[in-house]
Scaffold this motif. Structure first.
Motif, PDB file in Angstrom:
ATOM      1  N   GLU A 124       0.811  -1.213   0.000  1.00 25.70           N
ATOM      2  CA  GLU A 124       0.000   0.000   0.000  1.00 25.70           C
ATOM      3  C   GLU A 124       0.844   1.263   0.000  1.00 25.70           C
ATOM      4  OE1 GLU A 124      -3.569   2.021   2.700  1.00 25.70           O
ATOM      5  OE2 GLU A 124      -3.050  -0.094   2.916  1.00 25.70           O
ATOM      6  N   ASP A 125       1.930   1.275   0.759  1.00 24.09           N
ATOM      7  CA  ASP A 125       2.740   2.477   0.907  1.00 24.09           C
ATOM      8  C   ASP A 125       3.945   2.456  -0.029  1.00 24.09           C
ATOM      9  OD1 ASP A 125       1.072   3.433   2.930  1.00 24.09           O
ATOM     10  OD2 ASP A 125       2.167   2.315   4.464  1.00 24.09           O
ATOM     11  N   ALA A 126       4.153   3.574  -0.720  1.00 30.43           N
ATOM     12  CA  ALA A 126       5.259   3.664  -1.661  1.00 30.43           C
ATOM     13  C   ALA A 126       6.611   3.457  -0.982  1.00 30.43           C
ATOM     14  CB  ALA A 126       5.225   5.018  -2.374  1.00 30.43           C
ATOM     15  N   GLU A 127       6.727   3.878   0.260  1.00 31.71           N
ATOM     16  CA  GLU A 127       8.013   3.760   0.946  1.00 31.71           C
ATOM     17  C   GLU A 127       8.385   2.301   1.237  1.00 31.71           C
ATOM     18  OE1 GLU A 127       6.137   4.684   5.375  1.00 31.71           O
ATOM     19  OE2 GLU A 127       7.488   6.101   4.410  1.00 31.71           O
ATOM     20  N   GLU A 128       7.417   1.396   1.114  1.00 29.86           N
ATOM     21  CA  GLU A 128       7.671  -0.018   1.353  1.00 29.86           C
ATOM     22  C   GLU A 128       7.854  -0.789   0.048  1.00 29.86           C
ATOM     23  OE1 GLU A 128       4.465  -1.485   3.679  1.00 29.86           O
ATOM     24  OE2 GLU A 128       4.817  -0.120   5.353  1.00 29.86           O
ATOM     25  N   ALA A 129       7.883  -0.064  -1.085  1.00 33.05           N
ATOM     26  CA  ALA A 129       7.945  -0.713  -2.389  1.00 33.05           C
ATOM     27  C   ALA A 129       9.295  -0.512  -3.055  1.00 33.05           C
ATOM     28  CB  ALA A 129       6.840  -0.148  -3.291  1.00 33.05           C
ATOM     29  N   ASP A 130       9.720  -1.515  -3.807  1.00 37.20           N
ATOM     30  CA  ASP A 130      10.910  -1.351  -4.636  1.00 37.20           C
ATOM     31  C   ASP A 130      10.642  -0.337  -5.740  1.00 37.20           C
ATOM     32  OD1 ASP A 130      12.447  -3.396  -3.325  1.00 37.20           O
ATOM     33  OD2 ASP A 130      11.248  -4.891  -4.374  1.00 37.20           O
ATOM     34  N   VAL A 131       9.427  -0.408  -6.294  1.00 43.13           N
ATOM     35  CA  VAL A 131       9.040   0.508  -7.363  1.00 43.13           C
ATOM     36  C   VAL A 131       7.728   1.184  -7.001  1.00 43.13           C
ATOM     37  CG1 VAL A 131       8.552   0.765  -9.823  1.00 43.13           C
ATOM     38  CG2 VAL A 131      10.085  -1.053  -9.055  1.00 43.13           C
ATOM     39  N   ALA A 132       7.690   2.498  -7.106  1.00 44.77           N
ATOM     40  CA  ALA A 132       6.453   3.260  -6.917  1.00 44.77           C
ATOM     41  C   ALA A 132       5.940   3.651  -8.296  1.00 44.77           C
ATOM     42  CB  ALA A 132       6.705   4.509  -6.072  1.00 44.77           C
ATOM     43  N   VAL A 133       4.746   3.196  -8.639  1.00 41.04           N
ATOM     44  CA  VAL A 133       4.134   3.493  -9.935  1.00 41.04           C
ATOM     45  C   VAL A 133       3.041   4.527  -9.717  1.00 41.04           C
ATOM     46  CG1 VAL A 133       2.860   2.565 -11.893  1.00 41.04           C
ATOM     47  CG2 VAL A 133       4.635   1.182 -10.796  1.00 41.04           C
ATOM     48  N   VAL A 134       3.191   5.694 -10.326  1.00 35.69           N
ATOM     49  CA  VAL A 134       2.231   6.782 -10.160  1.00 35.69           C
ATOM     50  C   VAL A 134       1.361   6.855 -11.407  1.00 35.69           C
ATOM     51  CG1 VAL A 134       1.908   9.247  -9.752  1.00 35.69           C
ATOM     52  CG2 VAL A 134       3.832   8.045  -8.680  1.00 35.69           C
ATOM     53  N   ASN A 135       0.086   6.565 -11.237  1.00 36.57           N
ATOM     54  CA  ASN A 135      -0.877   6.626 -12.342  1.00 36.57           C
ATOM     55  C   ASN A 135      -1.379   8.065 -12.420  1.00 36.57           C
ATOM     56  OD1 ASN A 135      -2.783   6.172 -14.292  1.00 36.57           O
ATOM     57  ND2 ASN A 135      -3.763   4.449 -13.264  1.00 36.57           N
ATOM     58  N   THR A 136      -0.870   8.802 -13.393  1.00 38.05           N
ATOM     59  CA  THR A 136      -1.058  10.248 -13.455  1.00 38.05           C
ATOM     60  C   THR A 136      -2.355  10.646 -14.159  1.00 38.05           C
ATOM     61  OG1 THR A 136       0.142  10.372 -15.551  1.00 38.05           O
ATOM     62  CG2 THR A 136       1.433  10.604 -13.519  1.00 38.05           C
ATOM     63  N   CYS A 137      -2.753  11.887 -13.933  1.00 36.09           N
ATOM     64  CA  CYS A 137      -3.892  12.490 -14.615  1.00 36.09           C
ATOM     65  C   CYS A 137      -3.381  13.618 -15.496  1.00 36.09           C
ATOM     66  CB  CYS A 137      -4.897  13.033 -13.591  1.00 36.09           C
ATOM     67  SG  CYS A 137      -6.343  13.838 -14.333  1.00 36.09           S
ATOM     68  N   GLY A 138      -3.913  13.728 -16.715  1.00 36.13           N
ATOM     69  CA  GLY A 138      -3.452  14.770 -17.631  1.00 36.13           C
ATOM     70  C   GLY A 138      -4.574  15.644 -18.120  1.00 36.13           C
ATOM     71  N   PHE A 139      -5.633  15.794 -17.316  1.00 36.96           N
ATOM     72  CA  PHE A 139      -6.845  16.464 -17.783  1.00 36.96           C
ATOM     73  C   PHE A 139      -6.711  17.984 -17.789  1.00 36.96           C
ATOM     74  CE2 PHE A 139     -11.464  17.577 -16.754  1.00 36.96           C
ATOM     75  CZ  PHE A 139     -11.776  17.738 -18.090  1.00 36.96           C
ATOM     76  N   VAL A 140      -6.436  18.587 -16.637  1.00 37.12           N
ATOM     77  CA  VAL A 140      -6.307  20.040 -16.539  1.00 37.12           C
ATOM     78  C   VAL A 140      -5.025  20.360 -15.783  1.00 37.12           C
ATOM     79  CG1 VAL A 140      -8.789  20.496 -16.652  1.00 37.12           C
ATOM     80  CG2 VAL A 140      -7.726  20.055 -14.427  1.00 37.12           C
ATOM     81  N   GLU A 141      -4.669  21.643 -15.773  1.00 32.94           N
ATOM     82  CA  GLU A 141      -3.385  22.043 -15.191  1.00 32.94           C
ATOM     83  C   GLU A 141      -3.255  21.632 -13.728  1.00 32.94           C
ATOM     84  OE1 GLU A 141      -0.650  23.144 -16.587  1.00 32.94           O
ATOM     85  OE2 GLU A 141      -1.690  22.905 -18.493  1.00 32.94           O
ATOM     86  N   ALA A 142      -4.321  21.794 -12.952  1.00 36.91           N
ATOM     87  CA  ALA A 142      -4.257  21.443 -11.528  1.00 36.91           C
ATOM     88  C   ALA A 142      -3.975  19.956 -11.354  1.00 36.91           C
ATOM     89  CB  ALA A 142      -5.562  21.819 -10.834  1.00 36.91           C
ATOM     90  N   ALA A 143      -4.596  19.128 -12.196  1.00 39.01           N
ATOM     91  CA  ALA A 143      -4.376  17.685 -12.115  1.00 39.01           C
ATOM     92  C   ALA A 143      -2.957  17.326 -12.525  1.00 39.01           C
ATOM     93  CB  ALA A 143      -5.388  16.959 -12.989  1.00 39.01           C
TER      94      ALA A 143
END
Length: 492
Positions: A37-56
């Motif tokens: 669950e926590d990125a700090e406990e993972a070998d790889v952190a995969v960030v599923n990004t949003c590209g809709f608007v500037e804030a996202a």
């Protein structure tokens, strides 16, 4: 024994991204990765990004930088960007954000395990060059199903898409998906892409043309989710009202919904992302009369002034939209309706803004999202000349946002005295008990605060009487604790 590999998925953006993350999780788990669950406990952190608007986009970059800060201080060795922002910008994002060890597009999802292993081992996987994904499928919707087999469609994966000899960990009949939380609510991808050409929206260029999932896949995945304890499924796509047009039946949603509602264990079916111009009498009938299908209408109005709508490449006007709402409420008086709106669109006049305010005042919406216009790269509207000054857009955004806040609070007050069926979603000694009624979708709308959590359990649907409000949220007193077989019948 092979070395243990751990991965964490950080999901930003909409419910469609959440489905995509759970497919990625299913692929990775099937190939031996341990999900944490926590990125700090993972070998790889995969960030599923949003590209809709500037804030996202900013939120996505911040999440990548935050994950990168973990490197050298714990287990995390690599940070990888996936999702809409990664697909949309590819090499450009990789060059601008060297903190990301990899930027993977949709075409990499089928080989996500190999991609992450390469990056984790110190190798480099070249970031893709973005392309207009609308050009990957035939113009004719009827020709897309066969062609779609060769095009990456996140959220459409099936077990047969895994490498030979690899099967989902959850069992041979499980979809290519692994749940990342224990919520009693889950989204199901109904389709991907969009054929509409709204002048302000870039989504079709990186999500592609519209292609439906086959009903059997949607039904099988929903049955599996019910086995996992899910009580409510929410159908998501860029445009659910177009479902089935590439399968030869534009009314396919009307036949699919009753089948979903009959799945043992599923007590609610919710449909999101509806286009007002594509609403039809038969669909309204099914949404307002089918037991366990909630009368909920997530209608993408965007504006109501005819001139602005035409510049947006959209249809309708205030009176037509109000007539549509009257039709819905004549069939289901308690129906929930939400929508989003853009103010400050190029060429928008004070008269246009007043027309939007007239619509909002008469619409009695349960939830309203308001956004100030800003140019989106690659869209038609970005080329328009009659742009409004940023301070004018900001003033109009603040003005309409204040009105929207007042109106949704008034709409909530109208529900005082109503008896609702509420799905219990959270029990906390400090924060109390919360849930959602039929007219409230996850994340985007208000919620119900119970006056008492005694006897309540997460995942149950209970009868409750609304006794007060807190802005858009409702305060309700539980009347009957227990699971109801057809919880929405009394709401019609």
């Amino acid at each position: 024994m092979p070395e243990r590999r751990t991965v964490a998925l950080v999901t930003l953006g909409c419910a469609r991204n959440e489905v995509d993350s759970e497919e990625l999780a299913g692929r990775l788990e099937a190939d031996g990765w341990q999900l944490v669950e926590d990125a700090e406990e993972a070998d790889v952190a995969v960030v599923n990004t949003c590209g809709f608007v500037e804030a996202a986009k900013k939120d996505s970059v911040d999440a990548l930088l935050e994950a990168n800060d973990l490197k050298g201080h714990g287990r995390t060795q690599a940070v990888v960007a996936v999702g809409c922002m990664a697909e949309r910008y590819g090499k450009e994002l990789a060059e601008a954000l060297p903190e990301a060890d990899g930027v993977l597009g949709f075409d990499d999802y089928a080989d996500i395990s190999d991609r992450l292993q390469t990056i984790l081992s110190g190798g480099v996987h070249a970031s893709h060059t973005p392309r207009d994904r609308r050009k990957l499928l035939p113009i004719s919707p009827a020709e897309r199903q066969t062609a779609g087999e060769e095009v990456a469609l996140p959220g459409h994966g099936a077990p047969e898409d895994l490498p030979e000899g690899v099967a989902p960990v959850s069992g041979p009949r499980a979809p290519l998906r692994r749940r990342l939380d224990g919520s009693p609510v889950a989204s199901v991808k109904l389709a991907s892409g969009c054929d509409r050409r709204c002048s302000f929206c870039a989504i079709p260029s990186f999500r592609g043309s519209f292609i439906s999932r086959r009903p059997s896949d949607v039904l099988n995945e929903s049955r599996w989710l019910a086995e996992q304890g899910v009580k409510e499924i929410m159908l998501v796509s860029e445009n659910n009202t177009s479902y089935g047009k590439d399968l030869g039946d534009i009314r396919l949603l009307e036949t699919l919904l009753p089948e979903l509602a009959e799945i043992d264990g599923i007590e609610r079916v919710r449909v999101s992302y509806l286009q007002p111009a594509e609403m039809r009498p038969g669909l309204i009938d099914v949404l307002t009369s089918t037991p366990s299908v909630v009368p909920y209408f997530d209608l993408s109005f965007q504006h109501s002034a005819p001139g602005v709508l035409r510049a947006m490449r959209r249809f309708g006007d205030t009176d037509r939209f109000l007539e549509l709402l009257d039709t819905i409420r004549a069939k289901a008086p308690q129906a929930g309706v939400r929508s989003n709106f853009i103010v400050g669109f190029p060429g928008e006049t004070e008269a246009d803004l007043a027309e939007l305010e007239r619509f909002l005042t008469g619409a009695r919406l349960d939830a309203i999202g308001v956004f100030g216009y800003s140019d989106e790269e690659g869209t038609e509207a970005a080329t328009y000349e009659n742009k409004l000054d940023e301070d004018v857009v900001a003033e109009r955004l603040a003005r309409v946002s204040r009105l929207a806040e007042e109106l949704v609070a008034q709409r909530a007050e109208e529900r005082v005295g109503e008896t609702l069926h509420v799905l219990v979603e959270s029990l906390d000694d400090e924060d109390g008990a919360y849930g959602r009624a039929a007219h409230q979708a996850p994340e985007t709308d208000g919620q119900v605060l119970f006056t008492s959590g005694e006897g309540l359990t997460v995942g149950r649907i209970v009868e409750a009487k609304v006794v007060g409000t807190e802005g858009v949220d409702l305060v309700a007193e539980p009347l009957l604790v227990g699971s109801l077989s057809c919880p929405e019948e009394a709401a019609r």
